[in-house]
Design a protein around this motif. Structure first.
Motif, PDB file in Angstrom:
ATOM      1  N   PRO A 136       0.833  -1.208   0.000  1.00  0.00           N
ATOM      2  CA  PRO A 136       0.000   0.000   0.000  1.00  0.00           C
ATOM      3  C   PRO A 136       0.865   1.255   0.000  1.00  0.00           C
ATOM      4  O   PRO A 136       2.094   1.165   0.139  1.00  0.00           O
ATOM      5  CB  PRO A 136      -0.775  -0.115   1.318  1.00  0.00           C
ATOM      6  CG  PRO A 136       0.141  -0.905   2.211  1.00  0.00           C
ATOM      7  CD  PRO A 136       0.876  -1.861   1.316  1.00  0.00           C
ATOM      8  N   LYS A 137       0.246   2.412  -0.132  1.00  0.00           N
ATOM      9  CA  LYS A 137       0.998   3.666  -0.032  1.00  0.00           C
ATOM     10  C   LYS A 137       1.628   3.749   1.352  1.00  0.00           C
ATOM     11  O   LYS A 137       1.095   3.208   2.324  1.00  0.00           O
ATOM     12  CB  LYS A 137       0.063   4.860  -0.245  1.00  0.00           C
ATOM     13  CG  LYS A 137      -0.343   5.041  -1.694  1.00  0.00           C
ATOM     14  CD  LYS A 137      -1.192   6.287  -1.860  1.00  0.00           C
ATOM     15  CE  LYS A 137      -1.575   6.480  -3.323  1.00  0.00           C
ATOM     16  NZ  LYS A 137      -2.470   7.624  -3.510  1.00  0.00           N
ATOM     17  N   GLU A 138       2.727   4.470   1.429  1.00  0.00           N
ATOM     18  CA  GLU A 138       3.498   4.555   2.676  1.00  0.00           C
ATOM     19  C   GLU A 138       2.635   5.025   3.855  1.00  0.00           C
ATOM     20  O   GLU A 138       2.796   4.562   4.981  1.00  0.00           O
ATOM     21  CB  GLU A 138       4.663   5.531   2.458  1.00  0.00           C
ATOM     22  CG  GLU A 138       5.668   5.595   3.573  1.00  0.00           C
ATOM     23  CD  GLU A 138       6.826   6.525   3.239  1.00  0.00           C
ATOM     24  OE1 GLU A 138       7.787   6.541   4.008  1.00  0.00           O
ATOM     25  OE2 GLU A 138       6.752   7.233   2.220  1.00  0.00           O
ATOM     26  N   THR A 139       1.708   5.937   3.580  1.00  0.00           N
ATOM     27  CA  THR A 139       0.875   6.494   4.648  1.00  0.00           C
ATOM     28  C   THR A 139      -0.335   5.624   4.977  1.00  0.00           C
ATOM     29  O   THR A 139      -1.064   5.894   5.928  1.00  0.00           O
ATOM     30  CB  THR A 139       0.386   7.899   4.255  1.00  0.00           C
ATOM     31  OG1 THR A 139      -0.181   7.830   2.937  1.00  0.00           O
ATOM     32  CG2 THR A 139       1.536   8.895   4.255  1.00  0.00           C
ATOM     33  N   ASP A 140      -0.561   4.583   4.186  1.00  0.00           N
ATOM     34  CA  ASP A 140      -1.674   3.657   4.414  1.00  0.00           C
ATOM     35  C   ASP A 140      -1.135   2.437   5.147  1.00  0.00           C
ATOM     36  O   ASP A 140      -0.373   1.651   4.588  1.00  0.00           O
ATOM     37  CB  ASP A 140      -2.292   3.261   3.064  1.00  0.00           C
ATOM     38  CG  ASP A 140      -3.384   2.207   3.195  1.00  0.00           C
ATOM     39  OD1 ASP A 140      -3.716   1.827   4.336  1.00  0.00           O
ATOM     40  OD2 ASP A 140      -3.892   1.751   2.153  1.00  0.00           O
ATOM     41  N   ASP A 141      -1.530   2.270   6.407  1.00  0.00           N
ATOM     42  CA  ASP A 141      -0.962   1.205   7.236  1.00  0.00           C
ATOM     43  C   ASP A 141      -1.725  -0.113   7.059  1.00  0.00           C
ATOM     44  O   ASP A 141      -2.001  -0.812   8.043  1.00  0.00           O
ATOM     45  CB  ASP A 141      -0.961   1.646   8.705  1.00  0.00           C
ATOM     46  CG  ASP A 141      -0.052   0.797   9.574  1.00  0.00           C
ATOM     47  OD1 ASP A 141       0.891   0.193   9.027  1.00  0.00           O
ATOM     48  OD2 ASP A 141      -0.279   0.743  10.798  1.00  0.00           O
TER      49      ASP A 141
END
Length: 257
Positions: free
Chosen positions: A171-176
């Protein structure tokens, strides 16, 4: 036109040319900085965005600090390296990675075909070290949960395939998203035969959490500044921005002669 006017126009043109060159240089510097920043996920970003985010990154499983359980077949100091490839390979590549780090995904995507080829031909052995850098930088537990899950896949003899699946579906870096064990088990379904009761238990219980934390401490004490850190024969090759898969292949093949 008078000589004076001609000189004035020439001077103005020259000034304009100088300004344009300065602008080009500034643009080049800016592009280099952007490229350089995207090459690694940098240690210490938490200092910029605040200690609160770093504290938020501490997981419950890390806080309870269970016994350090290394995955099956782990090697090296404190059994912190997951090996891929033959022990007798002439070259060893050491990779420090965070399953949540986009720069690690970029490295894996670009280098994967070459790494698979060199490993499968017996020329290269890779030692993977898993860290949780992004958890500390942005908060969350996706780095830890993802690292534990690939360690569980190592127990099942499916590290490489599952490792590749997680990077392909990162996922995107900010999506945990990797903080969800259910998500990690769902993605494990892409690797034939991996999802067994033993694998589910290992993922859900955080069997290797303390081992991941120990690897993170080793990363920090090793003086490394970001992920991926890629060492060939102990030399950091990935910080050299001229490195390419073709150059790496050439270096490995040269070492075999």
């Amino acid at each position: 036109m008078s000589e004076k006017n001609r000189d004035g126009k020439r001077t103005a043109r020259e000034r304009l040319a100088v300004e344009r060159e300065k602008q080009k240089s500034a643009d080049r510097r800016r592009r280099t900085l952007i490229v350089g920043a995207s090459v690694v996920c940098v240690l210490g970003l938490a200092a910029v965005i605040g200690v609160i985010a770093a504290n938020a990154g501490k997981s419950k499983s890390s806080a309870k600090a269970g016994p350090v359980v290394a995955p099956s077949g782990a090697q090296g100091k404190d059994s912190l390296a997951i090996p891929v490839g033959k022990d007798g390979a002439r070259s060893t590549l050491t990779v420090w990675e965070d399953m949540r780090c986009p720069a690690c995904q970029a490295f894996e995507t670009a280098y994967r075909p070459t790494l698979h080829e060199l490993v499968d031909s017996g020329k290269l052995r890779i030692e993977y070290h898993l860290v949780r850098l992004i958890d500390g930088n942005l908060g969350g537990t996706g780095s830890l949960r993802g690292a534990n899950a690939v360690a569980c896949a190592q127990d099942a003899g499916e590290f490489r395939d599952y490792h590749d699946v997680l990077y392909t579906n990162q996922p995107k870096e900010t999506d945990d998203a990797f903080s969800s064990n259910d998500k990690l088990i769902e993605l494990a379904g892409k690797v034939h035969g991996l999802v067994t009761p033993a694998f589910r238990t290992c993922v859900n219980d955080g069997t290797h959490d303390s081992w991941v934390d120990k690897s993170q401490k080793a990363f920090q004490s090793g003086g490394f500044s970001g992920t991926p850190t890629v060492l060939l024969g102990g030399k950091n090759i990935y910080e050299n921005q001229s490195m390419t898969p073709a150059k790496l292949k050439q270096m490995v093949e040269a070492a075999g002669h």
